[in-house]
Design a protein around this motif. Structure first.
Motif, PDB file in Angstrom:
ATOM      1  N   THR A 109     -12.211 -93.473 -33.034  1.00  0.00           N
ATOM      2  CA  THR A 109     -10.770 -93.247 -33.136  1.00  0.00           C
ATOM      3  C   THR A 109     -10.021 -94.473 -33.660  1.00  0.00           C
ATOM      4  OG1 THR A 109     -10.458 -93.899 -30.812  1.00  0.00           O
ATOM      5  CG2 THR A 109     -10.806 -91.557 -31.271  1.00  0.00           C
ATOM      6  N   VAL A 110     -10.641 -95.647 -33.595  1.00  0.00           N
ATOM      7  CA  VAL A 110     -10.012 -96.869 -34.108  1.00  0.00           C
ATOM      8  C   VAL A 110     -10.052 -96.901 -35.631  1.00  0.00           C
ATOM      9  CG1 VAL A 110     -10.095 -99.400 -34.062  1.00  0.00           C
ATOM     10  CG2 VAL A 110     -10.692 -98.098 -32.010  1.00  0.00           C
ATOM     11  N   ALA A 111     -11.071 -96.297 -36.232  1.00  0.00           N
ATOM     12  CA  ALA A 111     -11.291 -96.422 -37.668  1.00  0.00           C
ATOM     13  C   ALA A 111     -10.189 -95.787 -38.527  1.00  0.00           C
ATOM     14  CB  ALA A 111     -12.651 -95.838 -38.040  1.00  0.00           C
ATOM     15  N   PRO A 112      -9.736 -94.552 -38.233  1.00  0.00           N
ATOM     16  CA  PRO A 112      -8.738 -93.942 -39.122  1.00  0.00           C
ATOM     17  C   PRO A 112      -7.483 -94.778 -39.326  1.00  0.00           C
ATOM     18  CG  PRO A 112      -9.682 -92.291 -37.694  1.00  0.00           C
ATOM     19  CD  PRO A 112     -10.197 -93.601 -37.202  1.00  0.00           C
ATOM     20  N   PRO A 113      -6.773 -95.201 -38.270  1.00  0.00           N
ATOM     21  CA  PRO A 113      -5.570 -95.996 -38.533  1.00  0.00           C
ATOM     22  C   PRO A 113      -5.874 -97.332 -39.185  1.00  0.00           C
ATOM     23  CG  PRO A 113      -6.066 -95.962 -36.184  1.00  0.00           C
ATOM     24  CD  PRO A 113      -6.964 -94.959 -36.830  1.00  0.00           C
ATOM     25  N   ALA A 114      -7.032 -97.938 -38.846  1.00  0.00           N
ATOM     26  CA  ALA A 114      -7.373 -99.225 -39.453  1.00  0.00           C
ATOM     27  C   ALA A 114      -7.631 -99.072 -40.953  1.00  0.00           C
ATOM     28  CB  ALA A 114      -8.596 -99.820 -38.759  1.00  0.00           C
ATOM     29  N   VAL A 115      -8.413 -98.071 -41.340  1.00  0.00           N
ATOM     30  CA  VAL A 115      -8.703 -97.878 -42.763  1.00  0.00           C
ATOM     31  C   VAL A 115      -7.472 -97.366 -43.502  1.00  0.00           C
ATOM     32  CG1 VAL A 115     -10.222 -96.738 -44.422  1.00  0.00           C
ATOM     33  CG2 VAL A 115     -11.119 -97.451 -42.212  1.00  0.00           C
ATOM     34  N   ILE A 116      -6.668 -96.557 -42.831  1.00  0.00           N
ATOM     35  CA  ILE A 116      -5.419 -96.094 -43.443  1.00  0.00           C
ATOM     36  C   ILE A 116      -4.517 -97.287 -43.746  1.00  0.00           C
ATOM     37  CG2 ILE A 116      -3.259 -94.872 -42.960  1.00  0.00           C
ATOM     38  CD1 ILE A 116      -4.967 -92.707 -41.593  1.00  0.00           C
ATOM     39  N   GLY A 117      -4.424 -98.233 -42.812  1.00  0.00           N
ATOM     40  CA  GLY A 117      -3.623 -99.423 -43.062  1.00  0.00           C
ATOM     41  C   GLY A 117      -4.118-100.214 -44.251  1.00  0.00           C
ATOM     42  N   SER A 160     -19.518-100.085 -34.661  1.00  0.00           N
ATOM     43  CA  SER A 160     -19.586-101.119 -35.695  1.00  0.00           C
ATOM     44  C   SER A 160     -18.502-101.007 -36.757  1.00  0.00           C
ATOM     45  CB  SER A 160     -20.973-101.096 -36.342  1.00  0.00           C
ATOM     46  OG  SER A 160     -21.237 -99.825 -36.943  1.00  0.00           O
ATOM     47  N   PHE A 161     -18.427 -99.888 -37.442  1.00  0.00           N
ATOM     48  CA  PHE A 161     -17.457 -99.777 -38.537  1.00  0.00           C
ATOM     49  C   PHE A 161     -16.018 -99.814 -38.045  1.00  0.00           C
ATOM     50  CE2 PHE A 161     -14.857 -97.235 -41.486  1.00  0.00           C
ATOM     51  CZ  PHE A 161     -14.922 -98.092 -42.584  1.00  0.00           C
ATOM     52  N   PRO A 162     -15.665 -99.113 -36.957  1.00  0.00           N
ATOM     53  CA  PRO A 162     -14.277 -99.208 -36.476  1.00  0.00           C
ATOM     54  C   PRO A 162     -13.860-100.645 -36.153  1.00  0.00           C
ATOM     55  CG  PRO A 162     -15.363 -97.347 -35.464  1.00  0.00           C
ATOM     56  CD  PRO A 162     -16.427 -98.098 -36.187  1.00  0.00           C
ATOM     57  N   PHE A 214      -3.847 -99.626 -30.316  1.00  0.00           N
ATOM     58  CA  PHE A 214      -3.761 -98.738 -29.159  1.00  0.00           C
ATOM     59  C   PHE A 214      -5.090 -98.020 -28.921  1.00  0.00           C
ATOM     60  CE2 PHE A 214      -3.342 -94.384 -27.661  1.00  0.00           C
ATOM     61  CZ  PHE A 214      -2.768 -94.586 -26.414  1.00  0.00           C
ATOM     62  N   PHE A 215      -5.670 -97.444 -29.992  1.00  0.00           N
ATOM     63  CA  PHE A 215      -6.930 -96.721 -29.825  1.00  0.00           C
ATOM     64  C   PHE A 215      -8.066 -97.663 -29.441  1.00  0.00           C
ATOM     65  CE2 PHE A 215      -4.965 -93.187 -32.258  1.00  0.00           C
ATOM     66  CZ  PHE A 215      -5.285 -92.160 -31.386  1.00  0.00           C
ATOM     67  N   LEU A 216      -7.988 -98.930 -29.861  1.00  0.00           N
ATOM     68  CA  LEU A 216      -8.991 -99.902 -29.446  1.00  0.00           C
ATOM     69  C   LEU A 216      -8.911-100.122 -27.937  1.00  0.00           C
ATOM     70  CD1 LEU A 216     -11.192-101.931 -30.213  1.00  0.00           C
ATOM     71  CD2 LEU A 216      -9.381-103.626 -30.610  1.00  0.00           C
ATOM     72  N   GLY A 217      -7.696-100.293 -27.425  1.00  0.00           N
ATOM     73  CA  GLY A 217      -7.542-100.436 -25.982  1.00  0.00           C
ATOM     74  C   GLY A 217      -7.940 -99.184 -25.236  1.00  0.00           C
ATOM     75  N   TRP A 218      -7.598 -98.027 -25.794  1.00  0.00           N
ATOM     76  CA  TRP A 218      -7.958 -96.743 -25.167  1.00  0.00           C
ATOM     77  C   TRP A 218      -9.470 -96.579 -25.112  1.00  0.00           C
ATOM     78  CZ3 TRP A 218      -9.572 -91.821 -27.461  1.00  0.00           C
ATOM     79  CH2 TRP A 218      -9.466 -90.740 -26.581  1.00  0.00           C
ATOM     80  N   SER A 219     -10.146 -96.921 -26.197  1.00  0.00           N
ATOM     81  CA  SER A 219     -11.606 -96.790 -26.250  1.00  0.00           C
ATOM     82  C   SER A 219     -12.292 -97.776 -25.320  1.00  0.00           C
ATOM     83  CB  SER A 219     -12.099 -97.010 -27.688  1.00  0.00           C
ATOM     84  OG  SER A 219     -11.524 -96.073 -28.578  1.00  0.00           O
ATOM     85  N   ALA A 220     -11.667 -98.940 -25.118  1.00  0.00           N
ATOM     86  CA  ALA A 220     -12.279 -99.954 -24.259  1.00  0.00           C
ATOM     87  C   ALA A 220     -12.438 -99.479 -22.825  1.00  0.00           C
ATOM     88  CB  ALA A 220     -11.451-101.234 -24.294  1.00  0.00           C
ATOM     89  N   THR A 221     -11.690 -98.444 -22.431  1.00  0.00           N
ATOM     90  CA  THR A 221     -11.791 -97.952 -21.058  1.00  0.00           C
ATOM     91  C   THR A 221     -13.119 -97.252 -20.770  1.00  0.00           C
ATOM     92  OG1 THR A 221     -10.706 -95.851 -21.631  1.00  0.00           O
ATOM     93  CG2 THR A 221      -9.286 -97.683 -20.924  1.00  0.00           C
ATOM     94  N   VAL A 222     -13.883 -96.904 -21.808  1.00  0.00           N
ATOM     95  CA  VAL A 222     -15.175 -96.238 -21.589  1.00  0.00           C
ATOM     96  C   VAL A 222     -16.338 -97.213 -21.709  1.00  0.00           C
ATOM     97  CG1 VAL A 222     -14.232 -94.082 -22.486  1.00  0.00           C
ATOM     98  CG2 VAL A 222     -15.547 -95.564 -24.007  1.00  0.00           C
ATOM     99  N   VAL A 223     -16.061 -98.495 -21.901  1.00  0.00           N
ATOM    100  CA  VAL A 223     -17.143 -99.460 -22.108  1.00  0.00           C
ATOM    101  C   VAL A 223     -18.060 -99.525 -20.895  1.00  0.00           C
ATOM    102  CG1 VAL A 223     -17.678-101.912 -22.366  1.00  0.00           C
ATOM    103  CG2 VAL A 223     -15.956-100.858 -23.830  1.00  0.00           C
ATOM    104  N   ARG A 224     -17.488 -99.547 -19.691  1.00  0.00           N
ATOM    105  CA  ARG A 224     -18.327 -99.665 -18.492  1.00  0.00           C
ATOM    106  C   ARG A 224     -19.280 -98.483 -18.334  1.00  0.00           C
ATOM    107  NH1 ARG A 224     -15.687-101.459 -12.890  1.00  0.00           N
ATOM    108  NH2 ARG A 224     -15.528-103.361 -14.161  1.00  0.00           N
ATOM    109  N   PRO A 225     -18.805 -97.228 -18.333  1.00  0.00           N
ATOM    110  CA  PRO A 225     -19.777 -96.122 -18.238  1.00  0.00           C
ATOM    111  C   PRO A 225     -20.696 -96.043 -19.450  1.00  0.00           C
ATOM    112  CG  PRO A 225     -17.564 -95.287 -18.668  1.00  0.00           C
ATOM    113  CD  PRO A 225     -17.419 -96.735 -18.329  1.00  0.00           C
ATOM    114  N   THR A 227     -18.945 -93.006 -29.375  1.00  0.00           N
ATOM    115  CA  THR A 227     -18.194 -92.450 -30.503  1.00  0.00           C
ATOM    116  C   THR A 227     -16.694 -92.463 -30.247  1.00  0.00           C
ATOM    117  OG1 THR A 227     -18.312 -90.155 -29.703  1.00  0.00           O
ATOM    118  CG2 THR A 227     -20.132 -90.932 -31.067  1.00  0.00           C
ATOM    119  N   THR A 228     -16.285 -92.738 -29.022  1.00  0.00           N
ATOM    120  CA  THR A 228     -14.857 -92.858 -28.735  1.00  0.00           C
ATOM    121  C   THR A 228     -14.216 -93.925 -29.620  1.00  0.00           C
ATOM    122  OG1 THR A 228     -15.345 -92.263 -26.436  1.00  0.00           O
ATOM    123  CG2 THR A 228     -13.167 -93.159 -26.884  1.00  0.00           C
ATOM    124  N   PHE A 229     -14.973 -94.964 -29.949  1.00  0.00           N
ATOM    125  CA  PHE A 229     -14.446 -96.049 -30.777  1.00  0.00           C
ATOM    126  C   PHE A 229     -14.178 -95.608 -32.216  1.00  0.00           C
ATOM    127  CE2 PHE A 229     -15.802 -98.539 -27.223  1.00  0.00           C
ATOM    128  CZ  PHE A 229     -15.021 -99.679 -27.258  1.00  0.00           C
TER     129      PHE A 229
END
Length: 336
Positions: free
Chosen positions: A214-222, A269-271, A244-255, A210-212
């Motif tokens: 965070t990508v959806a709000p700025p993307a849909v706002i744009g 998916s949606f973000p 930025f939030f996409l890169g930030w969220s990518a840091t949790v992909v491994r765990p 669900t960390t991802f």
């Protein structure tokens, strides 16, 4: 995308399953944005994704009604749950997105207007209900720090989604008004996430996908800003925040990948689809590298959603999805 309707499994079909409808609808809209680059093939892909989204919604809506009739106590438990209650917003958002897909592929048909109005009104109501819980004492279902997760963005910032089709349906004024609700509460929630991490640590591993969100709000706002006639530079600024939030969220992909597949993985998916759509939309103006980046983002998003769909089918076949949520790990002292 279907789920068994057996009495023992149906009770675990929570509203979070509608994230699949959101993802497929978002992917359809992203493929529509790829038409200037990929031509008619993009529209064909958008039609397939849109049809799958509609089918998934019908199946999930039928099973959800059946669940409410057979297991009302399970629905009440979701309503009272400090985290799961926010996923009820995925239902009206799915309706709005399906209306948006219809508008994008077939124009402002009456059925799209009806779906959009019903979804927008329901989304506004769900937002009031969720925010109303903030005014309750904690024992009465009020907000607790453990319940502050990125999933809370679904009901709050879901209010920006009506702007994606509102202007074409002649509902620009209400779309802009509801857009403002999402925009004003988005930074509030981001602040709460930071405080929650400082006080309680990161959300449980099961909710790492669900960390991802965070990508959806700025993307849909744009995307919404462009639909409402805002300057291109404002949408570009929103795209930068989404990146930025996409890169930030990518840091949790491994765990995140260290745990078995579960429905929260659909939070990717949606973000990703919204980010791809915004990148392609900006690429129409800027061209060059941004347009190529949009095509690559769309390809990656399509692969992710295809993997999610396949994993869902495999999980349903294996009986590993419609099961009780695992109990949160206890501290050693509590376990002792």
């Amino acid at each position: 995308m279907t789920a068994p309707a057996g009495g023992g499994t149906l009770r675990f079909l929570g509203p979070g399953w509608f994230a699949a409808v959101m993802g497929l609808s978002g992917l359809s809209l992203a493929w529509v944005r790829a038409e200037p680059v990929l031509g008619d093939a993009a529209i064909g892909a958008a039609l397939v994704c849109g049809a799958l989204a509609g089918l998934a919604f019908v199946v999930l809506a039928f099973l959800s009604v059946l669940r409410w009739l057979r297991h009302p106590e399970a629905v009440r438990e979701d309503v009272r749950h400090p985290v799961r209650h926010v996923f009820f917003a995925a239902i009206p958002i799915s309706v709005i997105l399906l209306a948006t897909v219809i508008v994008a592929l077939a124009g402002p048909l009456p059925v799209a207007r009806g779906l959009w109005m019903a979804g927008a009104a329901a989304q506004f109501g769900v937002t009031l209900w969720v925010m109303g819980r903030w005014l309750r004492p904690k024992p009465a279902g009020g907000v607790v720090w453990g319940g502050i997760t990125p999933a809370m963005l679904i009901p709050i910032v879901g209010n920006v989604v009506p702007a994606l089709a509102g202007p074409q349906l002649g509902m620009t004024l209400w779309a802009a008004a509801q857009f403002g609700v999402g925009v004003i509460f988005w930074p509030v929630l981001v602040t709460l996430f930071a405080v929650r991490i400082g006080l309680e640590g990161l959300w449980p591993q099961r909710l790492l996908p669900t960390t991802f969100i965070t990508v959806a709000p700025p993307a849909v706002i744009g995307l919404g800003l462009l639909q409402l006639g805002a300057p291109l530079l404002l949408a570009a600024a929103a795209w930068g925040v989404a990146l930025f939030f996409l890169g930030w969220s990518a840091t949790v992909v491994r765990p995140m990948r260290e745990q078995p597949f579960a429905i929260p993985f659909w939070a990717l998916s949606f973000p990703l689809a919204a980010f791809s759509a915004l990148t392609l939309r900006l690429g129409e103006q800027a061209g060059g590298l941004l347009q190529a980046a949009g095509v690559m983002a769309l390809a990656l998003t399509s692969l992710v959603i295809l993997t999610l769909a396949w994993s869902t089918l495999q999980g349903l076949r294996a009986g590993s999805l419609l099961v009780p949520e695992p109990a949160p790990p206890q501290p050693p002292a509590a376990a002792a």
